[in-house]
Write a protein that holds these residues in place. Sequence first.
Motif, mmCIF file in Angstrom:
data_model
loop_
_atom_site.group_PDB
_atom_site.id
_atom_site.type_symbol
_atom_site.label_atom_id
_atom_site.label_comp_id
_atom_site.label_asym_id
_atom_site.label_seq_id
_atom_site.Cartn_x
_atom_site.Cartn_y
_atom_site.Cartn_z
ATOM 1 N N SER A 18 0.812 -1.217 0.000
ATOM 2 C CA SER A 18 0.000 0.000 0.000
ATOM 3 C C SER A 18 0.845 1.265 0.000
ATOM 4 O O SER A 18 0.372 2.324 -0.401
ATOM 5 C CB SER A 18 -0.955 0.004 1.197
ATOM 6 N N SER A 20 3.820 1.572 -1.683
ATOM 7 C CA SER A 20 4.872 1.190 -2.613
ATOM 8 C C SER A 20 5.487 2.352 -3.373
ATOM 9 O O SER A 20 6.527 2.204 -3.976
ATOM 10 C CB SER A 20 4.325 0.165 -3.606
ATOM 11 N N GLY A 21 4.884 3.491 -3.396
ATOM 12 C CA GLY A 21 5.482 4.638 -4.067
ATOM 13 C C GLY A 21 4.918 4.899 -5.449
ATOM 14 O O GLY A 21 5.378 5.803 -6.138
ATOM 15 N N CYS A 22 3.939 4.153 -5.885
ATOM 16 C CA CYS A 22 3.294 4.443 -7.158
ATOM 17 C C CYS A 22 2.370 5.625 -6.953
ATOM 18 O O CYS A 22 1.600 5.663 -5.995
ATOM 19 C CB CYS A 22 2.495 3.242 -7.654
ATOM 20 N N ALA A 23 2.469 6.588 -7.841
ATOM 21 C CA ALA A 23 1.653 7.786 -7.692
ATOM 22 C C ALA A 23 1.226 8.291 -9.057
ATOM 23 O O ALA A 23 1.912 8.067 -10.057
ATOM 24 C CB ALA A 23 2.434 8.871 -6.962
ATOM 25 N N GLN A 24 0.114 8.962 -9.083
ATOM 26 C CA GLN A 24 -0.339 9.620 -10.294
ATOM 27 C C GLN A 24 0.464 10.900 -10.478
ATOM 28 O O GLN A 24 0.680 11.643 -9.540
ATOM 29 C CB GLN A 24 -1.830 9.963 -10.180
ATOM 30 N N ARG A 30 4.857 16.394 -15.470
ATOM 31 C CA ARG A 30 5.647 15.444 -16.266
ATOM 32 C C ARG A 30 6.849 16.097 -16.903
ATOM 33 O O ARG A 30 7.833 15.434 -17.205
ATOM 34 C CB ARG A 30 4.767 14.789 -17.317
#
Length: 74
Positions: A18, A20-24, A30
Amino acid sequence: MKIIKQALPALFLATCASVSGCAQVAPWERGNLAKPHMALDPYPLQSAFRAHIYGSREAASGSGSAEGGGCGCY
């Protein structure tokens, strides 16, 4: 107590997944990630030149044009 010991690894894995560091990333953010200093190889031409020199000095580039003698000389 036995149930807690069995559930602890599953709880640990769920917690790690939960956070893990994945983010939008927003479209306007960008551009910051696309800057040259964020690349894995920020100086590709310099790296290619150094690889060519290394290959020439070590005579590791295979059969072809004149390579160095492997002694570090040009």
